[in-house]
Motif scaffolding. Sequence first.
Motif, PDB file in Angstrom:
ATOM      1  N   ASP A 126      41.912  31.534  22.384  1.00 36.25           N
ATOM      2  CA  ASP A 126      41.689  32.521  21.330  1.00 36.25           C
ATOM      3  C   ASP A 126      40.267  33.050  21.470  1.00 36.25           C
ATOM      4  OD1 ASP A 126      41.147  33.907  18.966  1.00 36.25           O
ATOM      5  OD2 ASP A 126      42.298  32.515  17.715  1.00 36.25           O
ATOM      6  N   TYR A 127      40.123  34.212  22.114  1.00 33.55           N
ATOM      7  CA  TYR A 127      38.806  34.721  22.457  1.00 33.55           C
ATOM      8  C   TYR A 127      37.953  35.024  21.226  1.00 33.55           C
ATOM      9  CZ  TYR A 127      40.333  35.261  27.330  1.00 33.55           C
ATOM     10  OH  TYR A 127      40.779  35.022  28.609  1.00 33.55           O
ATOM     11  N   MET A 167      33.860  40.425  27.208  1.00 33.19           N
ATOM     12  CA  MET A 167      34.045  41.190  28.441  1.00 33.19           C
ATOM     13  C   MET A 167      34.364  40.294  29.628  1.00 33.19           C
ATOM     14  SD  MET A 167      31.069  44.108  28.207  1.00 33.19           S
ATOM     15  CE  MET A 167      31.483  44.818  29.814  1.00 33.19           C
ATOM     16  N   HIS A 168      33.864  39.054  29.637  1.00 34.76           N
ATOM     17  CA  HIS A 168      34.067  38.237  30.833  1.00 34.76           C
ATOM     18  C   HIS A 168      34.753  36.905  30.582  1.00 34.76           C
ATOM     19  CE1 HIS A 168      30.356  36.490  29.270  1.00 34.76           C
ATOM     20  NE2 HIS A 168      30.269  35.631  30.248  1.00 34.76           N
ATOM     21  N   ILE A 172      35.814  34.026  33.512  1.00 34.11           N
ATOM     22  CA  ILE A 172      35.387  32.629  33.499  1.00 34.11           C
ATOM     23  C   ILE A 172      36.593  31.693  33.538  1.00 34.11           C
ATOM     24  CG2 ILE A 172      34.192  30.843  32.171  1.00 34.11           C
ATOM     25  CD1 ILE A 172      32.402  33.062  31.033  1.00 34.11           C
ATOM     26  N   ARG A 173      37.607  32.015  32.735  1.00 37.19           N
ATOM     27  CA  ARG A 173      38.769  31.129  32.661  1.00 37.19           C
ATOM     28  C   ARG A 173      39.538  31.105  33.978  1.00 37.19           C
ATOM     29  NH1 ARG A 173      39.839  29.040  27.776  1.00 37.19           N
ATOM     30  NH2 ARG A 173      41.881  28.414  28.489  1.00 37.19           N
ATOM     31  N   ALA A 174      39.467  32.192  34.760  1.00 39.96           N
ATOM     32  CA  ALA A 174      40.166  32.242  36.045  1.00 39.96           C
ATOM     33  C   ALA A 174      39.348  31.623  37.174  1.00 39.96           C
ATOM     34  CB  ALA A 174      40.503  33.691  36.402  1.00 39.96           C
ATOM     35  N   GLU A 217      27.738  37.442  37.535  1.00 43.10           N
ATOM     36  CA  GLU A 217      28.835  37.195  38.461  1.00 43.10           C
ATOM     37  C   GLU A 217      30.053  38.036  38.102  1.00 43.10           C
ATOM     38  OE1 GLU A 217      29.490  33.035  38.318  1.00 43.10           O
ATOM     39  OE2 GLU A 217      27.575  32.530  39.290  1.00 43.10           O
ATOM     40  N   PHE A 218      30.331  38.131  36.804  1.00 41.97           N
ATOM     41  CA  PHE A 218      31.447  38.969  36.339  1.00 41.97           C
ATOM     42  C   PHE A 218      31.241  40.422  36.745  1.00 41.97           C
ATOM     43  CE2 PHE A 218      32.324  42.048  32.911  1.00 41.97           C
ATOM     44  CZ  PHE A 218      33.713  42.101  32.989  1.00 41.97           C
ATOM     45  N   LEU A 219      30.038  40.953  36.538  1.00 36.22           N
ATOM     46  CA  LEU A 219      29.759  42.332  36.905  1.00 36.22           C
ATOM     47  C   LEU A 219      29.879  42.540  38.408  1.00 36.22           C
ATOM     48  CD1 LEU A 219      26.655  43.110  34.632  1.00 36.22           C
ATOM     49  CD2 LEU A 219      28.985  43.967  34.346  1.00 36.22           C
TER      50      LEU A 219
END
Length: 238
Positions: A126-127, A167-168, A172-174, A217-219
């Motif tokens: 649940d984000y 946004m990320h 992170i979860r993946a 890292e996400f960007l």
Amino acid sequence: MATPKQAKGRGSKFVYDELKREILSLVLQPGTPLDETSLAERFAMSRSPIREALVRLSAEGFVVMLSNRSTLVAPINLTELPRYVEALDFLQRINTRLAAQNRSEPEISLMTQEARAFERACAANDYLAMSATNRDFHMAIANAGKNPYIARAYGQLLDEGRRILHMHFDYIRASSTDSLLGSEHEDMIEAVRVQDIELADRLAHNHTRQFHNRFVEFLSANYSDGFDFELSTLPESA
């Protein structure tokens, strides 16, 4: 035009809460126009409580009210991310230091409760709850520091950062190398509990660095614009 019939028990606070939730969870994307007339129809209210809610959201930086009386969801200025993280790092460290100095046993218990709530939100994927309970955990530390002025400024930064977290979260979860659930929160609680001020400071700093690195890292994985978000003034370790 007849004034919309306001739902019982609802007013500007209800509108504020709903719009804030949608902004933080990115249901309302940055730059989305917020028309008072359309919102009045949506919430079955007159424009007055809508305007009050928008003014409050503007004061907290969630919306931008322009000179032509139009209102937009506040943009996320990624070029200012280094400055944001520098401010977050400073306030996170000073609040955690103060907590280690001034905490009480009931406040330690509250920190632990909030850390568990964050873990449950992560387990439920649940984000919105994840970003909310993360904020609640850090504010439990800040309030234990017993400086309401510094805690208030910190809370505002944490709210601003919730959209960046959303946004990320998926990234992170993946990730096969990173996890939202590490020992960071527990380690911070223990440092505060034993009143190790220097360790509390170091853990708070490393927590900020982790937040920064994850988002960079996400960007890098999702955008090819070549943004440079390295923080020249935020060392790897304190």
